[in-house]
Design a protein around this motif. Structure first.
Motif, mmCIF file in Angstrom:
data_model
loop_
_atom_site.group_PDB
_atom_site.id
_atom_site.type_symbol
_atom_site.label_atom_id
_atom_site.label_comp_id
_atom_site.label_asym_id
_atom_site.label_seq_id
_atom_site.Cartn_x
_atom_site.Cartn_y
_atom_site.Cartn_z
ATOM 1 N N ALA A 135 -14.579 113.585 27.808
ATOM 2 C CA ALA A 135 -14.913 111.883 27.649
ATOM 3 C C ALA A 135 -14.821 111.323 26.803
ATOM 4 N N LYS A 137 -14.311 112.207 23.569
ATOM 5 C CA LYS A 137 -15.041 112.842 21.428
ATOM 6 C C LYS A 137 -13.996 112.018 20.378
ATOM 7 N N THR A 138 -12.598 112.829 20.528
ATOM 8 C CA THR A 138 -11.466 113.182 19.879
ATOM 9 C C THR A 138 -10.637 112.414 19.556
ATOM 10 N N THR A 139 -10.815 111.368 20.463
ATOM 11 C CA THR A 139 -10.636 109.720 20.474
ATOM 12 C C THR A 139 -11.341 108.766 19.558
ATOM 13 N N GLN A 170 -4.581 117.074 18.454
ATOM 14 C CA GLN A 170 -4.775 115.682 18.403
ATOM 15 C C GLN A 170 -5.597 115.254 17.490
ATOM 16 N N GLY A 215 -15.534 120.202 24.540
ATOM 17 C CA GLY A 215 -16.327 119.572 25.635
ATOM 18 C C GLY A 215 -16.871 121.334 26.586
ATOM 19 N N THR A 276 -17.529 105.489 26.266
ATOM 20 C CA THR A 276 -16.592 105.143 26.525
ATOM 21 C C THR A 276 -16.035 104.921 27.795
ATOM 22 N N LYS A 277 -14.677 104.002 27.792
ATOM 23 C CA LYS A 277 -13.954 104.394 28.908
ATOM 24 C C LYS A 277 -14.660 102.523 30.466
ATOM 25 N N GLY A 304 -11.021 101.124 25.727
ATOM 26 C CA GLY A 304 -9.553 101.263 25.288
ATOM 27 C C GLY A 304 -9.464 102.498 24.988
HETATM 28 N N1 LIG Z 1 -9.368 103.397 28.957
HETATM 29 C C1 LIG Z 1 -9.903 104.161 28.032
HETATM 30 N N2 LIG Z 1 -9.429 105.828 27.602
HETATM 31 C C2 LIG Z 1 -10.157 105.747 26.765
HETATM 32 C C3 LIG Z 1 -11.776 105.215 26.135
HETATM 33 N N3 LIG Z 1 -11.989 106.966 24.768
HETATM 34 C C4 LIG Z 1 -10.982 107.665 25.647
HETATM 35 N N4 LIG Z 1 -10.247 107.226 25.879
HETATM 36 C C5 LIG Z 1 -9.091 108.352 27.472
HETATM 37 O O1 LIG Z 1 -9.700 109.988 27.377
HETATM 38 C C6 LIG Z 1 -8.984 110.986 27.563
HETATM 39 C C7 LIG Z 1 -10.006 111.851 27.211
HETATM 40 O O2 LIG Z 1 -10.198 111.217 25.343
HETATM 41 P P1 LIG Z 1 -10.639 112.423 24.434
HETATM 42 O O3 LIG Z 1 -10.111 112.103 22.997
HETATM 43 O O4 LIG Z 1 -8.988 113.877 24.070
HETATM 44 O O5 LIG Z 1 -11.308 113.178 24.680
HETATM 45 P P2 LIG Z 1 -12.264 115.027 24.815
HETATM 46 O O6 LIG Z 1 -13.714 114.285 24.806
HETATM 47 O O7 LIG Z 1 -11.915 115.275 23.575
HETATM 48 O O8 LIG Z 1 -11.536 115.791 25.379
HETATM 49 P P3 LIG Z 1 -11.861 117.776 25.369
HETATM 50 O O9 LIG Z 1 -11.673 117.556 24.370
HETATM 51 O O10 LIG Z 1 -11.213 117.781 26.013
HETATM 52 O O11 LIG Z 1 -13.344 117.825 25.740
HETATM 53 C C8 LIG Z 1 -8.434 110.053 26.693
HETATM 54 O O12 LIG Z 1 -6.623 110.012 27.480
HETATM 55 C C9 LIG Z 1 -8.741 109.294 25.957
HETATM 56 O O13 LIG Z 1 -6.809 107.577 25.304
HETATM 57 C C10 LIG Z 1 -12.046 104.421 26.101
HETATM 58 O O14 LIG Z 1 -12.721 104.162 25.742
HETATM 59 N N5 LIG Z 1 -10.859 103.955 27.225
#
Ligand SMILES: Nc1nc2c(ncn2[C@@H]2O[C@H](COP(=O)(O)OP(=O)(O)OP(=O)(O)O)[C@@H](O)[C@H]2O)c(=O)[nH]1
Ligand SMILES: [Mg+2]
Length: 330
Positions: A135, A137-139, A170, A215, A276-277, A304
């Motif tokens: 989703a 989260k980490t970003t 990460q 996640g 996000t996204k 982004g």
């Molecule tokens: N385009 C876009 N991509 C995003 C955004 N936020 C996160 N991403 C992308 O989404 C992907 C997953 O992001 P993570 O932060 O790893 O997601 P996570 O929820 O921590 O994932 P898990 O720990 O595997 O559950 C990465 O490639 C990020 O760069 C956003 O606002 N826009």
């Protein structure tokens, strides 16, 4: 980016006030991405206002467009009913004139989701971040850590995603880049990582502890139980912790996001959402569905992958972006 952290002492010369203002250039940048993202999703909302008359079939097309923007039936019908009422009361039958009315109605509907947040009430303020796989989260934690440490907050990140092999690395990469502290051992139990992080945050006098989690889908009941345990254990390290429990939602998940909010809220008691996204194929109407069916404040929106692509949720800007207004500048 935005103000979030405010030191309690007024003698502290922290430039928080200045930071609460969104710089115009940055604002138009992220608004532009939001607008382009939402307009790309092709819900047809913006196009409807080029029609010549707002008759019954026009209102039906508008309802269809809201539904395909993920707004859901209750919110779509409510908006249509209120818009029809305004059209009647003000004798408006030009779609172009109704456009401003609809923006206003959407803004009013979204306003309950807007909340100003300051994370400096508790020391440390403990924030737990959860959500389905990928989703963001980490970003999002990385972006927030950067922003908050730039504002002078001492931030500690807990690598509570001990499930995915690369997850810890990460988070460490984000932490190193932004010179914030981390807690978390590879292969450790996530609840004990969270506990250690809160204790370390207390001992080191950190302002903020942000706990990343692995996640999971709401249907994976044992993993939802694990989240509840992580939450409970933090309270043993610091009464009242976590102070914030945030759910990160992928804006492209559409109506499924509503089910996610309900399930995570039931398991954990959510205090905020991050969507996000919204720069991608997200349709954005899901926020209308949330406001109508399960309102929880939307604290930030992600537009982004870059460090600055996160901003506070602003109901007005969002309503404008949803209708792809060329005047969609804050
Ligand atoms: N385009 C876009 N991509 C995003 C955004 N936020 C996160 N991403 C992308 O989404 C992907 C997953 O992001 P993570 O932060 O790893 O997601 P996570 O929820 O921590 O994932 P898990 O720990 O595997 O559950 C990465 O490639 C990020 O760069 C956003 O606002 N826009
Ligand atoms: Mg992650």
């Amino acid at each position: 980016m935005f103000g979030l952290f405010k030191r309690k002492s007024r003698s502290d010369p922290s430039p928080t006030e200045a930071l609460t203002e969104v710089p115009t250039e940055a604002a138009s940048g992220w608004m532009g991405r939001l607008r382009r993202g939402l307009s790309r999703s092709g819900t047809g909302l913006a196009r409807l206002f080029g029609a010549t008359r707002a008759d019954d079939s026009w209102f039906e097309s508008l309802e269809d467009a809201l539904l395909s923007a993920d707004a859901g039936v209750p919110a779509s019908q409510g908006l249509i009913a209120r818009l029809r009422q305004r059209a009647r009361a003000q004798r408006m039958d030009q779609p172009q004139a109704l456009r401003a009315e609809l923006i206003e109605l959407i803004y009013q509907a979204l306003l309950p989701l807007q909340k100003t947040l300051e994370v400096s009430e508790h020391t440390p303020t403990v924030i737990m971040v959860c959500g389905v796989n990928g989703a963001g989260k980490t970003t999002t934690i990385g972006k927030l850590a950067k922003h908050l440490s730039d504002q002078g907050a001492s931030v500690l990140l807990a690598a509570g995603d001990t499930f995915r092999a690369a997850a810890r690395e990460q988070l460490l990469t984000w932490a190193e880049r932004n010179q914030v502290q981390t807690v978390g051992q590879a292969g450790a139990d996530p609840a004990s990582v969270a506990f250690d992080a809160v204790q370390a945050g207390r001992a080191r006098g950190c302002d903020l502890v942000m706990v990343d989690t692995a996640g999971r889908l709401p249907t994976q009941l044992h993993l939802m139980d694990e989240l509840a345990k992580i939450r409970r254990v933090m309270g043993k390290a610091l009464p009242e912790a976590p102070h914030e429990v945030w759910l990160v939602l992928d804006g492209t998940n559409g109506q499924n996001a509503l089910a996610q909010v309900k399930a995570f809220d039931q398991a954990l008691g959510l205090t905020g959402l991050i969507v996000t996204k919204l720069d991608g194929t997200a349709k954005g109407g899901i926020l209308l569905a949330l406001a109508e069916q399960h309102p929880i404040p939307v604290l930030f929106v992600g537009v982004g992958e870059g460090l600055h692509d996160l901003n506070r949720f602003d109901a007005k800007s969002f309503a404008l972006a949803l209708l792809d207004g060329s005047e969609a500048q804050p």
